[in-house]
Design a protein around this motif. Structure first.
Motif, PDB file in Angstrom:
ATOM      1  N   ALA A 528      50.345 -11.047  42.780  1.00 24.81           N
ATOM      2  CA  ALA A 528      50.617 -12.183  43.666  1.00 24.81           C
ATOM      3  C   ALA A 528      50.668 -11.734  45.130  1.00 24.81           C
ATOM      4  O   ALA A 528      50.978 -10.577  45.446  1.00 24.81           O
ATOM      5  CB  ALA A 528      51.940 -12.829  43.283  1.00 24.81           C
ATOM      6  N   ASP A 529      50.329 -12.701  46.123  1.00 21.72           N
ATOM      7  CA  ASP A 529      50.481 -12.422  47.560  1.00 21.72           C
ATOM      8  C   ASP A 529      51.954 -12.233  47.886  1.00 21.72           C
ATOM      9  O   ASP A 529      52.842 -12.679  47.154  1.00 21.72           O
ATOM     10  CB  ASP A 529      49.915 -13.598  48.374  1.00 21.72           C
ATOM     11  N   ASP A 530      52.173 -11.602  49.094  1.00 23.25           N
ATOM     12  CA  ASP A 530      53.551 -11.410  49.530  1.00 23.25           C
ATOM     13  C   ASP A 530      54.223 -12.769  49.727  1.00 23.25           C
ATOM     14  O   ASP A 530      53.617 -13.727  50.234  1.00 23.25           O
ATOM     15  CB  ASP A 530      53.600 -10.633  50.842  1.00 23.25           C
ATOM     16  N   LEU A 531      55.461 -12.828  49.355  1.00 19.42           N
ATOM     17  CA  LEU A 531      56.233 -14.050  49.491  1.00 19.42           C
ATOM     18  C   LEU A 531      56.778 -14.128  50.935  1.00 19.42           C
ATOM     19  O   LEU A 531      57.454 -13.203  51.397  1.00 19.42           O
ATOM     20  CB  LEU A 531      57.393 -14.066  48.488  1.00 19.42           C
ATOM     21  N   VAL A 532      56.447 -15.231  51.692  1.00 17.72           N
ATOM     22  CA  VAL A 532      56.884 -15.408  53.089  1.00 17.72           C
ATOM     23  C   VAL A 532      57.620 -16.744  53.199  1.00 17.72           C
ATOM     24  O   VAL A 532      57.094 -17.794  52.793  1.00 17.72           O
ATOM     25  CB  VAL A 532      55.688 -15.391  54.053  1.00 17.72           C
ATOM     26  N   ALA A 533      58.822 -16.700  53.777  1.00 21.42           N
ATOM     27  CA  ALA A 533      59.588 -17.924  54.034  1.00 21.42           C
ATOM     28  C   ALA A 533      59.120 -18.534  55.364  1.00 21.42           C
ATOM     29  O   ALA A 533      58.940 -17.834  56.355  1.00 21.42           O
ATOM     30  CB  ALA A 533      61.075 -17.615  54.081  1.00 21.42           C
ATOM     31  N   ILE A 534      58.905 -19.843  55.406  1.00 19.92           N
ATOM     32  CA  ILE A 534      58.435 -20.554  56.605  1.00 19.92           C
ATOM     33  C   ILE A 534      59.501 -21.551  57.033  1.00 19.92           C
ATOM     34  O   ILE A 534      59.909 -22.413  56.229  1.00 19.92           O
ATOM     35  CB  ILE A 534      57.104 -21.265  56.322  1.00 19.92           C
ATOM     36  N   CYS A 535      59.958 -21.428  58.292  1.00 16.17           N
ATOM     37  CA  CYS A 535      60.964 -22.348  58.822  1.00 16.17           C
ATOM     38  C   CYS A 535      60.375 -23.112  60.016  1.00 16.17           C
ATOM     39  O   CYS A 535      59.581 -22.563  60.787  1.00 16.17           O
ATOM     40  CB  CYS A 535      62.201 -21.589  59.294  1.00 16.17           C
ATOM     41  N   PRO A 536      60.768 -24.389  60.250  1.00 18.17           N
ATOM     42  CA  PRO A 536      60.309 -25.134  61.429  1.00 18.17           C
ATOM     43  C   PRO A 536      61.017 -24.608  62.693  1.00 18.17           C
ATOM     44  O   PRO A 536      61.993 -23.857  62.610  1.00 18.17           O
ATOM     45  CB  PRO A 536      60.717 -26.562  61.110  1.00 18.17           C
ATOM     46  N   LEU A 537      60.518 -25.039  63.857  1.00 19.23           N
ATOM     47  CA  LEU A 537      61.191 -24.690  65.116  1.00 19.23           C
ATOM     48  C   LEU A 537      62.504 -25.449  65.222  1.00 19.23           C
ATOM     49  O   LEU A 537      62.689 -26.500  64.594  1.00 19.23           O
ATOM     50  CB  LEU A 537      60.296 -25.050  66.311  1.00 19.23           C
ATOM     51  N   ASP A 538      63.401 -24.899  66.018  1.00 18.12           N
ATOM     52  CA  ASP A 538      64.636 -25.639  66.280  1.00 18.12           C
ATOM     53  C   ASP A 538      64.279 -26.995  66.886  1.00 18.12           C
ATOM     54  O   ASP A 538      63.311 -27.126  67.657  1.00 18.12           O
ATOM     55  CB  ASP A 538      65.531 -24.864  67.238  1.00 18.12           C
ATOM     56  N   ASN A 539      65.054 -28.019  66.580  1.00 18.36           N
ATOM     57  CA  ASN A 539      64.760 -29.376  67.049  1.00 18.36           C
ATOM     58  C   ASN A 539      66.037 -30.008  67.605  1.00 18.36           C
ATOM     59  O   ASN A 539      67.104 -29.892  67.000  1.00 18.36           O
ATOM     60  CB  ASN A 539      64.209 -30.223  65.899  1.00 18.36           C
ATOM     61  N   THR A 540      65.905 -30.659  68.806  1.00 14.80           N
ATOM     62  CA  THR A 540      67.061 -31.321  69.427  1.00 14.80           C
ATOM     63  C   THR A 540      66.706 -32.780  69.710  1.00 14.80           C
ATOM     64  O   THR A 540      65.667 -33.073  70.302  1.00 14.80           O
ATOM     65  CB  THR A 540      67.458 -30.633  70.727  1.00 14.80           C
ATOM     66  N   LEU A 541      67.553 -33.702  69.278  1.00 13.68           N
ATOM     67  CA  LEU A 541      67.370 -35.134  69.528  1.00 13.68           C
ATOM     68  C   LEU A 541      68.304 -35.565  70.664  1.00 13.68           C
ATOM     69  O   LEU A 541      69.413 -35.023  70.831  1.00 13.68           O
ATOM     70  CB  LEU A 541      67.697 -35.935  68.268  1.00 13.68           C
ATOM     71  N   ASN A 542      67.850 -36.577  71.434  1.00 11.93           N
ATOM     72  CA  ASN A 542      68.714 -37.167  72.464  1.00 11.93           C
ATOM     73  C   ASN A 542      69.870 -37.882  71.809  1.00 11.93           C
ATOM     74  O   ASN A 542      69.779 -38.337  70.664  1.00 11.93           O
ATOM     75  CB  ASN A 542      67.930 -38.141  73.348  1.00 11.93           C
ATOM     76  N   ALA A 543      70.910 -38.030  72.579  1.00 12.40           N
ATOM     77  CA  ALA A 543      72.064 -38.755  72.080  1.00 12.40           C
ATOM     78  C   ALA A 543      71.743 -40.231  71.949  1.00 12.40           C
ATOM     79  O   ALA A 543      70.779 -40.735  72.526  1.00 12.40           O
ATOM     80  CB  ALA A 543      73.256 -38.544  73.013  1.00 12.40           C
ATOM     81  N   CYS A 544      72.584 -40.900  71.218  1.00 17.19           N
ATOM     82  CA  CYS A 544      72.601 -42.347  71.100  1.00 17.19           C
ATOM     83  C   CYS A 544      71.444 -42.932  70.324  1.00 17.19           C
ATOM     84  O   CYS A 544      71.126 -44.116  70.468  1.00 17.19           O
ATOM     85  CB  CYS A 544      72.715 -43.005  72.479  1.00 17.19           C
TER      86      CYS A 544
END
Length: 739
Positions: A528-544
């Protein structure tokens, strides 16, 4: 002087060529042989040491016949004559030194456990065994062949016991030791005590052969059993009826040992005869055919009556001829038929055997096809005679079939050639070959071939069940063909790991003939290929934003967590609840691992911005002068009310502004303004709006007016309008006239 110890007295007599009488033996203890002085001592107890030959009766001729009138000087007599008049030898005494010794006897005289009988009464009596050291007398005498019985008597003043033995070796002559039979090989026959002038009749156990007898006599009183005590031990011996015509006529019957049985086929081979020669005494004899298939029986003499040797014109020999059909085995007996002799049940001769071959056995060989085949085994030879031969004539004989093989009948002897041999069937009748049948047999050795599957590879990350199923299917491709009793290698190899790898099977087969083959193949599971974990970029939402909007954005952001490679990876559980829409953040630590032990991780943060502080904003107190119109008051009020507002917060809710303007005639209203938002913030303030109050209203009317009649209408109207204008009020804002 040289001393020699001679074991047997009669042996000494042979050496000296001199027959010694009893008187001689009593007086001669030292003799000279060839100038040598020989001193002898008689060993004790055994008949070979201490036997005397009876001096009366007939003697044996050189041809084995009996001389019933021997001269008085004849050296060896001792055969009981046929006469009814007894012949007597008197004064028979023990030989010097002949005392009984039970420690090492040839014949161990033991009558304590054997029935003994009184010659006078015929009743059973107890006789003590001879005691060690007591004198014993052994007497040897004979009964001629074909005699059925005889009588003898012992006369003595002593109380005696006696035991009668016969030699198991029957002779019709005197041996070199001066005795008949074999003195060292005896069988017990009878025992008893004093006769008291009574003769006893005895049956002949060796019929029709001669009977060589050895009689042992001893004193029964152990305190008076030696002549040295002053009482000489002796007895007289009398014998008669040596030809079987005594008081008791025993029957005896036996096959004639001098004339063997004859079996002869008839000329046409349809039957055969069995001729049985017999010797017998004192009875009438018949044939009993036990097969029930005898076709004829002949007697000679007819009737078959045997007398005894003492009768006038005695008949003691004869024969029977029994005829049987060819192929029928013979089985018959000859028996005493009158039942008169006291021992008639014992007078039987039985004969049985296979039928002779009275014809010529023959057979014809079947046409046996040659065999040429490929096999690991030699075809089994036929076992049924009828499968090999036909037109078989057995003539009543026993048929058997043997098989021989000439040539190379070993399939494995040479791998390059075949087994090739001639198989021959031999038909035998009563063991004699009468026909043969042959066939050529060629057996080709099957070549041993081996088969291995091609190399096989399956994708990475297949399931274990898929790998096992594929491996077993692939493994079934290892096989072979041919060979003889092939042994193939047991395949115990296991499939590769689900994480990747390979298994190579080296397959070997061999057989009993030495053929060997091998091959190999490999089964591979891709890595099998090497196992790689993939995470999204940090994300910030506006208030309200609303919570739904936050949830939707959070779910979209979570879908960015993923992995690549590995086998059957499993990921850590992702959170399900987004941060609050009022602000906050969640950091996801994402971990993945697979069944092959690989693992990886990453992390990312989802943030919701925090709202500004919620502040309630109120206008300054407001007012409007009196006597404005209601609309003007309302407009002025709404303008003032619009000054109630807020800053900050999220999804703010206002309260307190739902009010109406004061009455335009005057009044005031205070607004208590409150604000709150979805995040729990709240604030308040208040302000007042006032409408001024009007001065007191005074109505002013003109004086009554009048106009003369007959004016024109216009003149009336104008006068009226002028008068009417005198109506007014003081301090009024919106003047109204009421007409």
């Amino acid at each position: 002087m040289k001393n020699f110890y001679v074991i047997l007295v009669m042996t000494l007599s042979v050496i000296t060529s001199t027959l010694w009488s009893q008187t001689d033996l009593k007086s001669k203890y030292n003799v000279q042989v060839d100038g040598l002085d020989i001193q002898f001592s008689i060993l004790q107890a055994d008949p070979c040491d201490c036997t005397q030959r009876w001096t009366q009766g007939g003697s044996w001729n050189p041809d084995g016949s009996v001389n019933d009138s021997p001269p008085n000087s004849a050296p060896y007599k001792g055969i009981i004559k046929c006469s009814s008049s007894a012949e007597t030898q008197s004064g028979i005494e023990p030989l010097p030194g002949c005392t009984y010794d039970s420690t090492n006897p040839i014949v161990d005289i033991d009558v304590s456990s054997t029935p003994c009988y009184s010659p006078n009464t015929g009743l059973e009596v107890d006789i003590p065994n001879p005691q060690d050291g007591c004198e014993i007398i052994w007497l040897n005498f004979d009964v001629r062949p074909t005699s059925s019985s005889y009588e003898y008597q012992i006369v003595t003043n002593d109380e005696i016991g006696w035991a009668l033995y016969y030699s198991n070796v029957s002779t019709q002559a005197i041996g070199s030791n001066g005795f008949s039979g074999d003195c060292s090989d005896l069988s017990y026959f009878a025992c008893g005590n004093n006769f008291d002038n009574t003769f006893v009749n005895f049956e002949v156990p060796t019929f029709p052969l001669s009977l060589n007898l050895y009689l042992a006599v001893w004193r029964t009183d152990p305190d008076d059993c030696l002549s040295s005590n002053g009482n000489q031990f002796s007895f007289n011996f009398k014998a008669r009826y040596g030809c079987g015509d005594g008081d008791a006529n025993f029957c005896l019957l036996a096959e004639d040992p001098d004339n063997p049985m004859e079996i002869e086929c008839s000329e046409d081979g349809s039957s055969y005869t069995v001729k049985l020669y017999l010797k017998g005494n004192n009875g009438t004899y018949l044939v009993n055919d036990l097969t029930g298939q005898a076709t004829d029986i002949i007697y000679s003499p007819d009737p078959l009556i045997f007398t005894n040797l003492g009768a006038t014109n005695p008949v003691v020999e004869g024969y029977v001829i029994v005829t049987y059909p060819a192929g029928v085995d013979y089985n018959f007996n000859v028996y005493e038929s009158t039942g008169q002799p006291p021992n008639y049940e014992n007078c039987v001769v039985s004969k049985s055997g296979d039928a002779p071959a009275c014809c010529s056995p023959q057979a014809t060989c079947n046409e046996l096809a040659d065999i040429n085949m490929t096999s690991c085994t030699i075809p089994v030879a036929l076992t049924n005679i009828d499968d090999v031969f036909n037109s078989i004539v057995s003539c009543g004989q026993t048929l058997e079939m043997n098989v021989t093989e000439d040539g190379d009948n070993n399939i494995c002897s040479d791998l390059s050639t075949s087994a090739s041999f001639i198989r021959t069937y031999h038909l035998l009748a009563d063991g004699v070959e009468i026909e043969t049948c042959s066939q050529a047999i060629t057996i080709n050795l099957p070549e041993l071939l081996i088969f291995c599957p091609t190399n096989e590879s399956i994708p990475a990350c297949s399931t274990e069940d898929e790998i096992i199923a594929a491996f077993n299917t692939w493994k079934d491709g290892f096989t072979y063909s041919g060979g003889c009793n092939v042994t193939d290698q047991e395949i115990t190899d296991l499939p590769p790991s689900v994480c990747g790898g390979s298994t190579t099977i080296n397959y070997t087969v061999f057989d009993d003939c030495g053929q060997t083959e091998n091959c190999s193949a490999t089964f591979t599971v891709a890595t099998a290929d090497d196992l790689v974990a993939i995470c999204p970029l940090d994300n910030t939402l506006n208030a309200c934003l609303t919570q739904d909007e936050v949830d939707a954005a959070f779910s979209t952001w979570l879908s960015g967590f993923n992995f690549d490679g590995g086998c059957n990876p499993s990921a850590s559980e992702l959170p399900t609840d987004a941060p609050s829409s009022c602000g906050g953040s969640i950091t996801v630590n994402y971990e993945v691992s697979d069944q092959c032990g690989q693992s990886d991780n990453c992390s990312a943060t989802f943030t919701v911005g925090t709202a500004d502080e919620l502040i309630a904003i109120c206008p300054a107190d407001g007012s409007i002068e009196a006597c404005h119109t209601e609309d003007e008051v309302n407009v002025a009020f709404q303008t003032w009310l619009a000054g109630f507002t807020y800053s900050g917060g999220c999804t703010v809710i206002e309260s307190g502004k739902d009010v109406s303007a004061p009455d335009y005639c005057g009044g005031s209203i205070t607004v208590n303004y409150e604000v709150s938002d979805q995040c729990g913030q709240s604030d308040n303030c208040s302000a007042t709006f006032t409408v001024g109050t009007a001065d007191e209203l005074t109505a002013i009317c003109p004086a009554d007016g009048s106009i003369e009649a007959c004016h024109t209408q216009d003149e009336v109207n104008a006068a009226f309008d002028s008068w009417k204008s005198g109506f007014h009020f003081s301090r009024w804002l919106h003047r109204r006239r009421i007409w």
